[in-house]
Design an enzyme around this catalytic site. Structure first.
Site, mmCIF file in Angstrom:
data_model
loop_
_atom_site.group_PDB
_atom_site.id
_atom_site.type_symbol
_atom_site.label_atom_id
_atom_site.label_comp_id
_atom_site.label_asym_id
_atom_site.label_seq_id
_atom_site.Cartn_x
_atom_site.Cartn_y
_atom_site.Cartn_z
ATOM 1 N N CYS A 28 0.839 -1.200 0.000
ATOM 2 C CA CYS A 28 0.000 0.000 0.000
ATOM 3 C C CYS A 28 0.878 1.255 0.000
ATOM 4 C CB CYS A 28 -0.916 -0.028 1.231
ATOM 5 S SG CYS A 28 -1.781 1.521 1.547
ATOM 6 N N CYS A 86 0.174 3.870 2.767
ATOM 7 C CA CYS A 86 0.585 3.320 4.070
ATOM 8 C C CYS A 86 2.087 3.509 4.273
ATOM 9 C CB CYS A 86 0.249 1.833 4.151
ATOM 10 S SG CYS A 86 -1.502 1.451 3.890
#
Length: 110
Positions: A33, A36
């Site tokens: 991600c 993230c």
């Protein structure tokens, strides 16, 4: 205190229970991600700032897909706050660090 990293759903629930009097601040993310990864350093700072209020738990959806399913996580990162076992008392979806920090601050004394 830095994040704990449960390897499976049993470890996750054990980490939430082990928080004791603190609330659990859970980041549901994945290694792949992008957003993230961009907030990683900021999250490390947040754990230091709010250590007295929260036990921090990082859930990788590739290791704990049951957590993603159980709490209906549809986007990453998603942040959940628990006050003991059971349903989360707060949920925030998104990677804007200012909003993540505000979410943590708003819920630390609830």
């Amino acid at each position: 205190m830095p994040f704990s990293y449960p390897e499976n759903v049993q470890d996750f629930f054990a980490a939430v229970a082990a928080a004791g009097e603190k609330k659990s601040f859970v980041q549901v993310s994945a290694a792949w991600c992008g957003p993230c990864q961009l907030i990683k350093d900021d999250m490390a700072t947040l754990t230091a700032e709010l250590d007295a209020s929260y036990a921090f738990i990082y859930v990788d959806v590739d290791k704990c897909p049951e957590v993603q399913e159980a709490f209906e996580v549809c986007s990453m990162p998603t942040f959940l706050i628990f006050k003991g076992p059971g349903a989360p008392i707060g949920k925030y979806e998104g990677g804007r660090f200012e909003n993540i920090k505000a979410f943590a601050e708003e819920n630390k004394d609830k």
